[in-house]
Design an enzyme around this catalytic site. Sequence first.
Site, PDB file in Angstrom:
ATOM      1  N   HIS A 122       4.927   6.009  11.550  1.00 41.43           N
ATOM      2  CA  HIS A 122       4.413   5.592  10.154  1.00 41.43           C
ATOM      3  C   HIS A 122       3.485   6.928  10.027  1.00 41.43           C
ATOM      4  O   HIS A 122       2.275   6.835   9.822  1.00 41.43           O
ATOM      5  CB  HIS A 122       3.688   4.303  10.170  1.00 41.43           C
ATOM      6  CG  HIS A 122       3.651   4.055   8.876  1.00 41.43           C
ATOM      7  ND1 HIS A 122       3.489   4.986   7.519  1.00 41.43           N
ATOM      8  CD2 HIS A 122       3.026   2.953   7.926  1.00 41.43           C
ATOM      9  CE1 HIS A 122       3.204   4.339   6.528  1.00 41.43           C
ATOM     10  NE2 HIS A 122       3.091   2.853   6.627  1.00 41.43           N
ATOM     11  N   ARG A 180       0.933  -1.282  -0.099  1.00 39.12           N
ATOM     12  CA  ARG A 180       0.118  -0.034  -0.134  1.00 39.12           C
ATOM     13  C   ARG A 180       0.741   1.398  -0.081  1.00 39.12           C
ATOM     14  O   ARG A 180       0.686   2.129  -0.845  1.00 39.12           O
ATOM     15  CB  ARG A 180      -0.693   0.181   1.275  1.00 39.12           C
ATOM     16  CG  ARG A 180      -2.135  -0.566   1.250  1.00 39.12           C
ATOM     17  CD  ARG A 180      -2.573  -1.074   2.278  1.00 39.12           C
ATOM     18  NE  ARG A 180      -1.560  -2.290   2.936  1.00 39.12           N
ATOM     19  CZ  ARG A 180      -1.749  -3.454   2.480  1.00 39.12           C
ATOM     20  NH1 ARG A 180      -2.757  -3.866   1.758  1.00 39.12           N
ATOM     21  NH2 ARG A 180      -0.915  -4.455   2.788  1.00 39.12           N
ATOM     22  N   THR A 181       1.716   1.348   0.903  1.00 40.25           N
ATOM     23  CA  THR A 181       2.424   2.730   1.087  1.00 40.25           C
ATOM     24  C   THR A 181       3.291   3.092  -0.176  1.00 40.25           C
ATOM     25  O   THR A 181       3.105   4.162  -0.654  1.00 40.25           O
ATOM     26  CB  THR A 181       3.333   2.459   2.475  1.00 40.25           C
ATOM     27  OG1 THR A 181       2.556   2.123   3.394  1.00 40.25           O
ATOM     28  CG2 THR A 181       3.899   3.947   2.632  1.00 40.25           C
ATOM     29  N   LYS A 214      25.798  -4.079  -0.510  1.00 39.11           N
ATOM     30  CA  LYS A 214      27.227  -4.027  -0.513  1.00 39.11           C
ATOM     31  C   LYS A 214      27.834  -3.059   0.757  1.00 39.11           C
ATOM     32  O   LYS A 214      29.106  -2.910   0.753  1.00 39.11           O
ATOM     33  CB  LYS A 214      27.779  -3.183  -1.930  1.00 39.11           C
ATOM     34  CG  LYS A 214      27.244  -3.701  -2.960  1.00 39.11           C
ATOM     35  CD  LYS A 214      27.882  -3.048  -4.291  1.00 39.11           C
ATOM     36  CE  LYS A 214      26.973  -3.370  -5.531  1.00 39.11           C
ATOM     37  NZ  LYS A 214      27.137  -2.369  -6.344  1.00 39.11           N
ATOM     38  N   ARG A 250      11.125   3.833   3.487  1.00 37.84           N
ATOM     39  CA  ARG A 250      10.877   2.896   4.746  1.00 37.84           C
ATOM     40  C   ARG A 250      12.018   2.257   4.944  1.00 37.84           C
ATOM     41  O   ARG A 250      12.858   1.688   4.255  1.00 37.84           O
ATOM     42  CB  ARG A 250       9.755   1.823   4.049  1.00 37.84           C
ATOM     43  CG  ARG A 250       9.563   0.776   4.874  1.00 37.84           C
ATOM     44  CD  ARG A 250       8.410  -0.007   4.638  1.00 37.84           C
ATOM     45  NE  ARG A 250       7.291   0.673   5.125  1.00 37.84           N
ATOM     46  CZ  ARG A 250       5.862   0.226   4.986  1.00 37.84           C
ATOM     47  NH1 ARG A 250       5.882  -0.999   4.413  1.00 37.84           N
ATOM     48  NH2 ARG A 250       4.693   0.878   5.211  1.00 37.84           N
TER      49      ARG A 250
HETATM   50  C1  NCD Z   1       1.689  -1.042   8.247  1.00 35.33           C
HETATM   51  C2  NCD Z   1       3.163  -0.865   8.147  1.00 35.33           C
HETATM   52  O1  NCD Z   1       3.885  -1.368   7.353  1.00 35.33           O
HETATM   53  O2  NCD Z   1       3.588  -0.392   9.207  1.00 35.33           O
HETATM   54  N1  NCD Z   1       1.105  -1.107   6.904  1.00 35.33           N
HETATM   55  C3  NCD Z   1       0.924  -0.057   6.109  1.00 35.33           C
HETATM   56  O3  NCD Z   1       1.724   0.548   5.948  1.00 35.33           O
HETATM   57  N2  NCD Z   1      -0.187   0.134   5.715  1.00 35.33           N
HETATM   58  C4  NCD Z   1       1.061  -2.124   9.038  1.00 35.33           C
HETATM   59  C5  NCD Z   1       1.756  -3.244   9.230  1.00 35.33           C
HETATM   60  O4  NCD Z   1       2.557  -3.735   8.392  1.00 35.33           O
HETATM   61  O5  NCD Z   1       1.054  -3.918   9.959  1.00 35.33           O
END
Ligand code: NCD
Length: 655
Positions: free
Chosen positions: A136, A58-59, A87, A108
């Site tokens: 997040h 999703r993100t 590396k 991320r």
């Molecule tokens: C979440 C995350 O990656 O922190 N997902 C997201 O970004 N929608 C929640 C999760 O992984 O449980």
Amino acid sequence: MARLAKCDVVSIEDLTTAEVERIFVLADGFAAALAKGEPLDLARGLIMATLFYEPSTRTRLSFESAMHRLGGSVISSADMHASSASKGESLADTVRVTSAYADLIVLRHPHDGAARVAAEYAPCPVLNAGDGSREHPTQTLCDLYTLRKKKGRLAGLTVAICGDLKYGRTVHSLIYALARFGANIVAVPNRGLNVPDYVLDRLAAERSYTFSMVGMDELKSLAGGLDALYLTPSAPHQMALFTGGLPLEKLPSEQVPAALDAFYVTRLQRERRGENEGDAGGPSGYIRFDAQALKSSRTHEAVVMHPLPRTDELAYELDSDPRAVYFEQAAAGVPVRMALIAWLIEKAACAGSIARIEQPAEPPIKFKSEPAPRCANPNCITRHEGAYLRPRFRLAPRVSRSVLPLRCDFCDRELGAGFVGHARSRRYYRFEESLYGYARQWIEEGSLVVFDSEKQAEEHGYEPYRRGPQREIMNGDEVARACETLAAQLIEDLPDLSGVAMVGIVSHGAILAVRLRELIEARTKVRLPCAAADVVSGADAIRPLDAPGEFEVEGRTIVMVDDVINSGWTVQRAMAALWKHGRPASVKLAVLIDRGHREVPIRPNYVGKNIPTARAERVQVRLSPPEADGARKHHDRVVIYSMVESLKEPAKEPG
Ligand code: NCD
């Protein structure tokens, strides 16, 4: 001029309330434009880089879709294992390089605080798409946006947040935001997965929530038998903790949420659980949320939210219920993230006319002297990018009676320093509340040093604030005899020395290990491999003492050597460092002095001398280093002295 403002969103707290409101207005506009299929070109010519060191659906895709929808372009490293990170490239270098190719970085990362590091090194804006278990913030924007759409407001709503509240990063950002927007939070953690203290402390300090215990033991949950933690921002801001067995109905009426407006369910963050955490709390013991939970009169109106992906915690039967809004939440990712990009464009356009109001914060502490403290959170980015990243702390707002609370600038976790020292006078003190004022003054002067133990303080040449008379309990001859005894014990106990290696704990344990090895070699003609375990400098390293190269731990019998066991803390850390290096067949512990009142259950196999001592007494072993062999006898000695502290032992923390 850059077309995007250098505004990083590392935490949801980086956005003011007005900025969040503005992003929502923009998101409404984009949602409408998307529905009509209107082409947009606001971001034409802009490039967004998505750097994902962890899996995402999703993100990443909604960020990338948002940029495409705005007419911009995307470059992506969706799998950083296929990038130079594999590396060994540092995060700082990666983001500096990437910012030459892109106007915006979306990151991320598995480590707590990684987004803060990226924001500091990248000249372009960095948006945190999840850093470890910390935050997040853009997911929270989607959550708030959806919740407000469904309920028409945020203030006064009551939201039950359920599941893994310890490692769920979306939850942490959401808690800060709901508190800010005046919503009530009912935290329903799975067993052992409570909201971490650092989140509650930050909430207390920055959002003026104060916590008060309510005199009853348990709030049986609204959704079926779970413990709950109830936070409310009603004046005065208050959080009440219910732990015990009282049904909801029996709580004083003013403290019971009349009805719940939303459930925010989260999955068990298996990948973030510590090695020693086992599987407590899940998966079989983990919450499972189904249609039943929405049947009570209190939950009838509640919407069900989830950041997704779901595992077993959310029944599929809910999907067709109009109160299940998790797919809408995921869909909101596109207009909300479009809005975030548009907001960065807006900010750049009016740079200069609107100044960003920064909260006056306690400045980071400059530790000029060694040892510089390191963050205690093993998942903190400073523990993984140590080559260039200096740990950085601020004084935490919380007052403690027995430790100086320092907050890591990167991961927000707190480090409680049990001992503080003054760099110029080279004196150290067991921390107590009355030292706060001094500690602040030393911070200003740049002379504060912190230690996690007396041993660490002494290893760095610090003396206790005041010490009583010192008495020699072993002279050079006695030390030499004790070493002979230890070596003899070892030879007798370990007839086959071929698979044996020694690890001495820096610094006197390492000197002792070398000495024992010499004695063993003189008698058996076997020279044992020897390494030093450095747990004092913070490196937690096992370093070979002979020729440079690998020190083999795997499958060997390791003799761990230390000079004196006081609390057992040092040995425990050295063991942990050893296990990181490999799995030994067995570990034996040899110490010159054992003090018998250990705080951790560690029992030495070979002991030179037992000296029962009181806590206010210190045993100090002084051994001349290997190169000063000739002078050995005159310099080796063990002394005992009493600590005369400014006040008596600190009282235990309540609870
Ligand atoms: C979440 C995350 O990656 O922190 N997902 C997201 O970004 N929608 C929640 C999760 O992984 O449980």
